[in-house]
Structures are given as structure tokens and as C-alpha cells.
Design a protein around this motif. Structure first.
Motif, mmCIF file in Angstrom:
data_model
loop_
_atom_site.group_PDB
_atom_site.id
_atom_site.type_symbol
_atom_site.label_atom_id
_atom_site.label_comp_id
_atom_site.label_asym_id
_atom_site.label_seq_id
_atom_site.Cartn_x
_atom_site.Cartn_y
_atom_site.Cartn_z
ATOM 1 N N LYS A 1 0.926 -1.106 0.086
ATOM 2 C CA LYS A 1 0.015 -0.017 -0.089
ATOM 3 C C LYS A 1 0.912 1.392 -0.005
ATOM 4 C CE LYS A 1 -3.831 -2.444 2.308
ATOM 5 N NZ LYS A 1 -4.556 -2.354 3.764
ATOM 6 N N THR A 2 2.100 1.239 0.008
ATOM 7 C CA THR A 2 3.013 2.173 0.062
ATOM 8 C C THR A 2 3.238 3.010 -1.389
ATOM 9 O OG1 THR A 2 5.206 1.015 -0.126
ATOM 10 C CG2 THR A 2 4.371 1.385 2.058
ATOM 11 N N LYS A 3 3.846 4.089 -1.359
ATOM 12 C CA LYS A 3 4.114 4.590 -2.612
ATOM 13 C C LYS A 3 5.351 3.748 -3.255
ATOM 14 C CE LYS A 3 5.831 9.168 -4.277
ATOM 15 N NZ LYS A 3 6.177 10.414 -3.810
ATOM 16 N N GLN A 4 6.296 3.529 -2.673
ATOM 17 C CA GLN A 4 7.468 2.890 -3.229
ATOM 18 C C GLN A 4 6.978 1.597 -4.031
ATOM 19 O OE1 GLN A 4 10.454 1.749 -0.571
ATOM 20 N NE2 GLN A 4 11.763 0.999 -2.303
ATOM 21 N N TYR A 5 5.968 0.788 -3.412
ATOM 22 C CA TYR A 5 5.663 -0.437 -4.184
ATOM 23 C C TYR A 5 4.833 -0.066 -5.380
ATOM 24 C CZ TYR A 5 3.062 -4.617 -5.210
ATOM 25 O OH TYR A 5 2.626 -5.826 -5.730
ATOM 26 N N LYS A 6 3.914 1.210 -5.315
ATOM 27 C CA LYS A 6 3.005 1.331 -6.322
ATOM 28 C C LYS A 6 3.854 1.924 -7.533
ATOM 29 C CE LYS A 6 -0.898 2.049 -3.073
ATOM 30 N NZ LYS A 6 -1.984 3.203 -2.434
ATOM 31 N N GLU A 7 5.091 2.654 -7.106
ATOM 32 C CA GLU A 7 5.601 3.311 -8.293
ATOM 33 C C GLU A 7 6.599 2.130 -8.783
ATOM 34 O OE1 GLU A 7 7.936 6.382 -6.551
ATOM 35 O OE2 GLU A 7 6.154 8.001 -6.829
ATOM 36 N N GLY A 8 7.039 1.220 -8.334
ATOM 37 C CA GLY A 8 7.920 -0.222 -8.756
ATOM 38 C C GLY A 8 9.067 0.214 -9.302
ATOM 39 N N LYS A 9 9.490 1.619 -8.793
ATOM 40 C CA LYS A 9 10.963 1.712 -9.081
ATOM 41 C C LYS A 9 12.112 0.650 -8.625
ATOM 42 C CE LYS A 9 10.006 6.660 -9.783
ATOM 43 N NZ LYS A 9 10.634 7.690 -9.438
ATOM 44 N N THR A 10 12.966 0.384 -9.447
ATOM 45 C CA THR A 10 14.206 -0.343 -8.868
ATOM 46 C C THR A 10 15.298 0.805 -8.176
ATOM 47 O OG1 THR A 10 15.437 -0.199 -10.716
ATOM 48 C CG2 THR A 10 14.017 -1.887 -10.673
ATOM 49 N N ILE A 11 15.901 0.147 -7.137
ATOM 50 C CA ILE A 11 16.987 0.744 -6.470
ATOM 51 C C ILE A 11 18.319 -0.212 -6.605
ATOM 52 C CG2 ILE A 11 18.047 1.522 -4.479
ATOM 53 C CD1 ILE A 11 15.147 2.206 -3.315
ATOM 54 N N ASN A 12 19.259 0.399 -7.308
ATOM 55 C CA ASN A 12 20.693 -0.463 -7.554
ATOM 56 C C ASN A 12 19.946 -1.789 -8.224
ATOM 57 O OD1 ASN A 12 22.374 1.387 -6.675
ATOM 58 N ND2 ASN A 12 21.890 0.629 -4.500
ATOM 59 N N GLY A 13 19.135 -1.988 -8.885
ATOM 60 C CA GLY A 13 18.684 -3.294 -9.773
ATOM 61 C C GLY A 13 17.685 -4.023 -9.087
ATOM 62 N N LEU A 14 17.443 -3.709 -7.932
ATOM 63 C CA LEU A 14 16.344 -4.448 -7.195
ATOM 64 C C LEU A 14 14.925 -3.903 -7.191
ATOM 65 C CD1 LEU A 14 18.834 -5.121 -4.281
ATOM 66 C CD2 LEU A 14 18.405 -6.735 -5.893
ATOM 67 N N THR A 15 13.998 -4.702 -7.420
ATOM 68 C CA THR A 15 12.708 -4.216 -7.425
ATOM 69 C C THR A 15 12.250 -3.949 -5.879
ATOM 70 O OG1 THR A 15 11.604 -6.489 -7.119
ATOM 71 C CG2 THR A 15 12.198 -5.695 -9.248
ATOM 72 N N PRO A 16 11.029 -3.235 -5.601
ATOM 73 C CA PRO A 16 10.458 -3.135 -4.428
ATOM 74 C C PRO A 16 10.354 -4.349 -3.521
ATOM 75 C CG PRO A 16 9.587 -1.474 -5.777
ATOM 76 C CD PRO A 16 10.186 -2.547 -6.704
ATOM 77 N N VAL A 17 9.723 -5.465 -4.211
ATOM 78 C CA VAL A 17 9.423 -6.741 -3.344
ATOM 79 C C VAL A 17 10.829 -7.577 -3.168
ATOM 80 C CG1 VAL A 17 8.306 -8.812 -3.676
ATOM 81 C CG2 VAL A 17 6.973 -6.744 -4.504
ATOM 82 N N GLN A 18 11.661 -7.460 -4.201
ATOM 83 C CA GLN A 18 13.080 -7.897 -3.909
ATOM 84 C C GLN A 18 13.716 -7.444 -2.567
ATOM 85 O OE1 GLN A 18 14.894 -7.641 -7.525
ATOM 86 N NE2 GLN A 18 14.549 -9.813 -8.160
ATOM 87 N N ARG A 19 13.489 -6.103 -2.583
ATOM 88 C CA ARG A 19 14.008 -5.445 -1.472
ATOM 89 C C ARG A 19 13.363 -5.610 -0.211
ATOM 90 N NH1 ARG A 19 17.976 -1.848 -2.635
ATOM 91 N NH2 ARG A 19 17.496 -0.705 -0.926
ATOM 92 N N SER B 1 9.914 -20.366 2.131
ATOM 93 C CA SER B 1 9.531 -21.365 1.287
ATOM 94 C C SER B 1 8.004 -21.463 1.193
ATOM 95 C CB SER B 1 10.039 -22.645 1.824
ATOM 96 O OG SER B 1 11.541 -22.436 1.786
ATOM 97 N N ASP B 2 7.262 -20.979 2.209
ATOM 98 C CA ASP B 2 5.886 -20.832 2.149
ATOM 99 C C ASP B 2 5.032 -19.600 1.464
ATOM 100 O OD1 ASP B 2 5.250 -23.584 3.300
ATOM 101 O OD2 ASP B 2 6.486 -22.280 5.256
ATOM 102 N N VAL B 3 5.891 -18.855 0.946
ATOM 103 C CA VAL B 3 5.279 -17.526 0.704
ATOM 104 C C VAL B 3 5.449 -17.631 -1.020
ATOM 105 C CG1 VAL B 3 5.546 -15.025 0.623
ATOM 106 C CG2 VAL B 3 6.066 -16.244 2.625
ATOM 107 N N PRO B 4 4.063 -17.450 -1.908
ATOM 108 C CA PRO B 4 4.360 -17.319 -2.969
ATOM 109 C C PRO B 4 4.931 -16.160 -3.711
ATOM 110 C CG PRO B 4 1.967 -17.892 -2.379
ATOM 111 C CD PRO B 4 2.912 -17.634 -1.217
ATOM 112 N N GLU B 5 4.747 -14.925 -3.184
ATOM 113 C CA GLU B 5 5.357 -13.662 -3.820
ATOM 114 C C GLU B 5 7.015 -14.105 -3.631
ATOM 115 O OE1 GLU B 5 1.691 -11.920 -2.018
ATOM 116 O OE2 GLU B 5 2.969 -13.850 -1.529
ATOM 117 N N PHE B 6 7.586 -14.575 -2.917
ATOM 118 C CA PHE B 6 8.977 -15.017 -2.660
ATOM 119 C C PHE B 6 9.340 -15.634 -4.002
ATOM 120 C CE2 PHE B 6 12.161 -18.383 -1.751
ATOM 121 C CZ PHE B 6 13.397 -17.519 -1.856
#
Length: 683
Positions: A598-616, A655-660
Motif C-alpha cells: 500500500k506504500t508509494k514505493q511499491y506502487k511506483e515500482g522503481k528499482t534501486i540498484n537493480g532491485l525491485t521493491p518486492v525483492q528489497r 519457502s511458504d510465501v508465493p510472492e517470494f
């Protein structure tokens, strides 16, 4: 004809450009202060071992120092805190403050611990009065009196007692009794026969106990005999002590009874006189955790001779104060508990050890200074808002549960809404005016502290529950959920990422590090296998439908089996003992992730140093468990701790989290892969 300027449009454009510039600048700040990118080991496949992928480079570059059993983000925060506290203490020593002030107590305590010349000169003389009390034991009554007296200065005896909230009536403080009395970390060390446990037990019997009795003035033969007698008492008590997993059943460990019934369990103990001597006066009923243990104590009072018991108490007295006595005694304490059990190669520098003791003695005094200098209001506000974001996310998860009935959901909403967050530091600080500190008496200062704490604890009986009280200091790198208060307590230090200011870290990392592994984790404890049995008021009381309880148990059992399958140093993780923490880890991850979405960072989806918000986000969570431990420490943890080792607190729940799987392209055949129908989903 002059051209008319659209001033409002120009102004809007200027504002937009300024906002864009600010965003670009903030992006650069996050890139330059990236706390996860440099830890990554790209030689490791994320789907094989995400913990090593996320933290592997750091692990290679930061071996465990000789004085430590583990080296982790906790230690880095602790080192920073110690340096800050050292300055506070050294300034206090120079202040020449008036007696009774907090500054005097800080400075004089630190001086007393650093004055090794006086400590060495005194030898065991600080224990003279208590040793004389043990020598004077002449019958069972005076023996039990000694149990009570030694309890007040923090010495381990067969009687464990404290005032705490009645789990079935959280508005009332009750005296509670629990199993104790042994010298090894827990009962399994007396009973298991794996290589590590057997080696520790053998050293304890053949080396450590005889050494303590040598210090007490016994020759080798007498020391060996006293060691055998003492071990026999401890083994007898261990035989009637409950396992780590059994201690997690709140109903099984709740046995409320009047003193008359308590006397039937242990008729050789005059319980009223014992409680009075331990400062717990006017007690008419108690809560007994493990009744069979108290029966064993009663049997032990007749099974073992008074001489056996005297040696047992002498050893426990010396053991308790060994770290604070002369070098030879302190070194033996470290050799066994530091090296044999934990694998440490050398002791911490003296000043660090003294500061750690001072933290236990008067941590809130230090905490008042700490938060003024190192936890600004804007940081506090960030995490208070994050608590509410996680709470909202948890409510959304309850809404979507397909296995829980509307009736239980209604009660779950009520409990969640009443979870009370304590963030940063207490609203009211504890008063230490009654604590006496003498700059020349280190051991006596520690005894005074133990008595001060015991009296403080005993004073709670018969009074309303103080729900503002904290069980941790602000400078503690930890957090907890208290089921009786239905509260989460989040000390200031738990949000610290070493070397980087809070406002320079992006939300993705902070949500993984703080919202998932701390805030979401602690809230989920209110709904884990143990916490879920307490209602919104903090009372141990059924509020689930039987059908929902059964569905929860089925899902929880999947997690038990998952963790039972993990092995560390040839020891299997205890899936039942660690279940509550594993549920809280998994819950914190999925709830924190949806809060982050629900945060702005997730919604914008910009990478930081090549990493997506979810990866970070996932890397931020892994950062919270950054570290490694010695083999001995890991083995001890498997036997004594309800927490799984750090690497399993990442790899297990991920190992139990689909988004991972989606974020890092984890495929079937990767080592962390679990088939979708076998992945655990509780909250």
C-alpha cells in the motif's frame, strides 16, 4: 500585444519540477545508503539458500570474533550501543554527582566493576555472609529458609517464584511458581545422549563442578565428592522437569491453588514463611506451573542429606556471582558457559562486560539518556504509523481467511483492535531511588540490585496491574508480545540498522526489517498456537469455535512437520517447541508484505540498484537475521531455545510465501521449493 502568462500553470509546473527533483534526490539517497546490496552473494542461487544469497558476502567478510559465540546484526547494534553507553558512564564517573542521583549510581557502578584490583583483593569475601548462612543450616526448615533468602539475591534454588498476571484474570497479580534448580541450561542436558550434550554434561561433572568446590576450599577428593552429590540433586530435579515444548502449553502450566493445596504438594516446605522471607507477604493462593516438580522438590528434601544440600547451595551461590569475582573464578565460569557451551574463544573486554551487567541492573536509567540522544520523535512517529499499517493488513488477512468462521473472525477483529503498541520507550520511567550503589563493592551492588528487583516485583501483589510497565529497556535490540496485556513492546533499538540513519533507508527495506520481522511478528504472536488462546483482554479463555481450532491445528501441524525436517549439527529442529516463533515469522512476512504493497514505493515500482521493491522487501527481512553462530551455540539453541536458528527463520517461512517465488524466479528443483499444496498458510 503583450502575451498573458498563466501564472497558476507556471506555479504548478514549478511545484511539479521541485517534487520530481526531490524524488530524484531521495532516490539517490536510497541508492547511496543501500544497506542490502553489498551483502548479496551472487554465487548463491536465491531459490537454493536465500539466507546465504542475501547475506553471504557479509558472512564471508565478517568472521565471528573470538570473544563471541555468534556475530550478527544484533552484535553490531550492541557494539554501537556499548560505545555510546561507555561515554555516558565515563562522563558520570567524572561528574562527582551527589549521592543517590542517577549520575552517581551510573558512575559508581561502572567504577566498581572496573576496579579489578579491589575485586582481586576481596576474593570470595563478598560471599562470606551468605556462605555462613549456608553453613548454619541445621534442619529442613533452615534449609528451606536459605532457599528463600538466596532467592532474594538472585541465586538459583529449587524454589522459583515471581509475581505476574493471572493468565485467567489479567487484572490481578498472582504469585507464580515454576521449575528451576538445575545448573545446566535445561533438563535435556541431563537426559539426552547426542555428542554435544554428552560432552557438555561430562565436562560439567568432571571439570566444572569440582573446580567450583576447589575454589570453595575443598581438596580434590572432597571437591569431586561434593560435585557428585550436587549433580545427583540436579539430575533428580531435571527428571521431574518438563520439556521445552511442554512448557509452551498455557493450560497445562496453569494450576491455581490455595496454600493448603500447595502444602499437599510439598508438605516439608512452610510456604507462608518461605514466601514472607522472599518478600511475598500475605499470599493466600498461587499459580503452580509444574506440580510434579514441586513433588520432586519435596522428595529431594528427604532423599538427600543436609550436607548434600549445603554443597548444592554453596555451588549455586558461587556460580551466580562467579562472573563478578576474582579472575580465577570468573575465568572458570567463562570456560564452561562461554567456551564449552557456546564456543567462545575469549572473554569480552572488561568494560563491555561491566556495561552489560549495568544494563541488567539499571537499564532504564541508561535508557532515559539513550532515547534523548538517539531516538528522535520523527523516527518514533514512523514506526507508530507502521504499526497501524500492519494492523490494517492483518485485519485484511482475517477478512480473507477461508477456513475461519464469522463467529471466530468477529472475536479476532476485537482482539486485533485492542492490541496495544508500545513504541520506542516508556511513558513513565522506573524509580531507582531505593537502589544503593557503592563504588567499592561490585558484588554487593549486584546483590543490592537483585533484592531491589525482588522487592519491586513483590510489591505488585495486591495492586492494580500496571499496564504502562515495560519488560525491556529502550536500548534493547529485541521486542515482545505480552499475551496478558495483549500488547506489543517495540524498544527503540530494535529498529536500528547499524551505520545508517533511519530516514535514509527506503520503505521496502524498512518494511521487511521492521514491519515483518518485528511488528508483524509480534502481533502474530497474539494469534499463534499459544497466544491465540488468550482473549482480547489478555485472559486465558476459549474464544474460538472448536471447528476453527481444529482447522488451525491442522495448518500449524504442517509447519511443525516442515521444521522437524530441518537438521542442524545432526540435531533435528524441534518443530513443536519452535512453533509459536515459526508462525509469527510466517505471519509477519505475509502481513508486512501486504502492508508494504500500500506504500508509494511499491506502487511506483522503481528499482534501486537493480532491485525491485518486492525483492528489497525480502532482502530487508533477511537483513534482520544477518549473522552466523558457532557450532556449539547452534547445538545449544536447538536444545534450549524456542527460536529456530537465524538462517531457518529466513529460508523456512520464505519457502511458504508465493510472492517470494515470483520475486526471485524460484523453480521446482531449487532446494527451497515446496510444492504449492504443501506450503503452509495460516494467517
Amino acid at each position: 500585444m503583450p502575451i498573458k502568462l498563466n501564472r497558476s500553470k507556471l506555479a504548478a509546473t514549478a511545484v511539479a519540477l521541485l517534487a520530481l527533483s526531490a524524488c530524484d534526490n531521495q532516490q539517490k539517497v536510497y541508492e547511496q545508503n543501500d544497506v542490502v546490496i553489498h551483502n548479496i552473494d551472487k554465487s548463491v542461487k536465491p531459490g537454493d539458500d536465500f539466507f546465504k544469497y542475501a547475506n553471504g558476502t557479509w558472512l564471508k567478510e565478517h568472521p565471528i570474533p573470538a570473544a563471541y559465540s555468534a556475530w550478527s546484526i544484533f552484535n553490531m547494534v550492541q557494539e554501537d550501543l556499548r560505545n555510546k553507553m561507555r561515554k555516558i558512564n565515563e562522563d558520570a564517573m567524572k561528574a562527582n554527582a551527589a549521592k543517590g542521583t542517577n549520575t552517581q549510581k551510573i558512575g559508581d557502578f561502572y567504577y566498581s566493576g572496573m576496579d579489578t584490583a579491589t575485586i582481586e583483593k576481596l576474593g570470595l569475601s563478598p560471599l562470606k555472609e551468605q556462605l555462613a548462612r549456608i553453613d548454619a543450616i541445621k534442619d529442613t526448615k533452615s534449609l528451606v529458609d536459605a532457599f528463600a533468602t538466596l532467592l532474594t539475591i538472585g541465586v538459583n534454588t529449587p524454589i522459583g517464584a515471581y509475581a505476574g498476571q493471572d493468565e485467567r484474570n489479567s487484572e490481578k497479580m498472582m504469585l507464580q511458581l515454576y521449575q528451576t534448580g538445575i545448573g545446566l541450561p535445561n533438563r535435556d542436558y541431563y537426559l539426552k545422549n547426542d555428542e554435544h550434550t554428552a560432552a557438555v554434561r561430562n565436562d560439567y561433572q568432571q571439570k566444572h563442578l569440582p573446580a567450583l568446590f576447589n575454589f570453595l576450599g575443598n581438596n580434590n577428593e572432597a571437591a569431586k565428592k561434593a560435585a557428585q552429590q550436587t549433580y545427583a540433586i540436579e539430575k533428580f530435579l531435571a527428571d521431574s522437569s518438563r520439556t521445552l515444548q511442554d512448557l509452551r502449553d498455557p493450560y497445562h502450566n496453569y494450576n491455581k491453588m490455595p496454600l493448603a493445596s500447595l502444602s499437599k504438594l510439598s508438605p516439608l516446605v512452610d510456604w507462608k514463611a518461605t514466601f514472607d522471607k522472599a518478600y511475598y507477604e500475605k499470599v493466600d493462593s498461587v499459580i503452580v506451573g509444574q506440580p510434579e516438580y514441586l513433588r520432586a522438590v519435596n522428595a529431594a528434601l528427604t532423599k538427600f542429606s543436609l550436607d548434600d544440600w549445603k554443597n548444592y547451595l554453596r555451588k549455586n551461590l558461587l556460580e551466580e556471582f562467579s562472573p563478578y569475582l576474582n579472575k580465577a573464578v570468573a575465568d572458570e565460569n567463562f570456560r564452561f558457559y562461554g567456551t564449552v557451551i557456546s564456543g567462545k574463544k575469549e572473554q569480552l573486554p572488561r568494560w563491555k562486560r561491566v556495561l552489560d551487567v549495568e544494563e541488567a541492573v539499571m537499564g532504564e536509567v541508561l535508557g532515559q539518556i539513550f532515547v534523548k540522544e538517539y531516538f528522535p520523535e520523527k523516527t518514533k512517529k514512523r514506526y507508530e504509523e507502521m504499526v497501524e499499517a500492519v494492523r490494517t493488513s492483518f485485519k485484511d488477512h482475517i477478512d480473507k481467511l477461508d477456513w475461519m468462521s464469522p463467529a471466530t473472525k468477529k472475536r479476532a477483529y476485537e482482539k486485533l483492535a485492542k492490541v496495544y503498541p508500545k513504541v520506542g520507550y516508556p511513558d513513565h520511567w522506573r524509580n531507582y531511588s531505593g537502589l544503593e550503589i557503592d563504588k567499592h563493592k561490585y558484588v554487593q551492588n549486584i546483590m543490592n540490585s537483585a533484592q531491589f528487583d525482588r522487592k519491586f516485583n513483590a510489591s505488585k501483589l495486591g495492586k492494580p496491574v500496571d499496564r504502562t510497565e515495560w519488560g525491556m529497556t529502550p536500548q534493547t535490540y529485541n521486542a515482545y508480545y505480552n499475551p496478558s496485556n495483549n500488547e506489543i513492546v517495540l524498544p527503540a533499538a530494535i529498529f536500528t540498522i547499524p551505520g545508517t540513519a533511519d530516514d535514509k533507508i527506503d520503505d521496502a527495506v524498512v518494511y521487511g526489517y521492521g514491519a515483518a520481522s518485528t511488528i508483524g511478528h509480534e502481533i502474530t504472536h497474539g494469534f499463534d498456537d499459544e497466544g491465540r488462546q488468550f482473549d482480547e483482554k489478555g485472559n486465558l479463555k476459549p474464544w474460538w469455535t472448536p471447528q476453527d481450532s481444529a482447522k488451525f491445528a491442522t495448518r500449524a501441524d504442517m509447519l511443525v512437520k516442515q521444521f522437524n525436517g530441518y537438521k542442524v549439527n545432526d540435531l533435528h529442529v524441534n518443530g513443536k517447541a519452535t512453533l509459536g516463533e515459526n508462525i509469527a515469522d510466517l505471519g509477519g512476512i505475509v502481513i508486512g508484505l501486504d502492508a508494504f504493497k500500500k506504500t508509494k514505493q511499491y506502487k511506483e515500482g522503481k528499482t534501486i540498484n537493480g532491485l525491485t521493491p518486492v525483492q528489497r522487501y525480502f532482502l530487508g527481512y533477511a537483513l534482520g537475521w544477518l549473522g552466523h553462530s558457532r557450532k556449539e551455540t547452534l547445538s545449544n539453541q536447538i536444545l534450549t531455545d524456542v527460536h529456530s536458528p537465524n538462517f531457518l527463520r529466513v529460508n523456512g517461512p520464505f519457502s511458504d510465501v508465493p510472492e517470494f517465488y515470483e520475486a526471485f524466479g524460484v523453480k521446482k528443483g531449487d532446494k527451497m521449493w515446496i510444492d504449492p499444496d504443501k506450503r503452509v498458510k495460516i494467517w
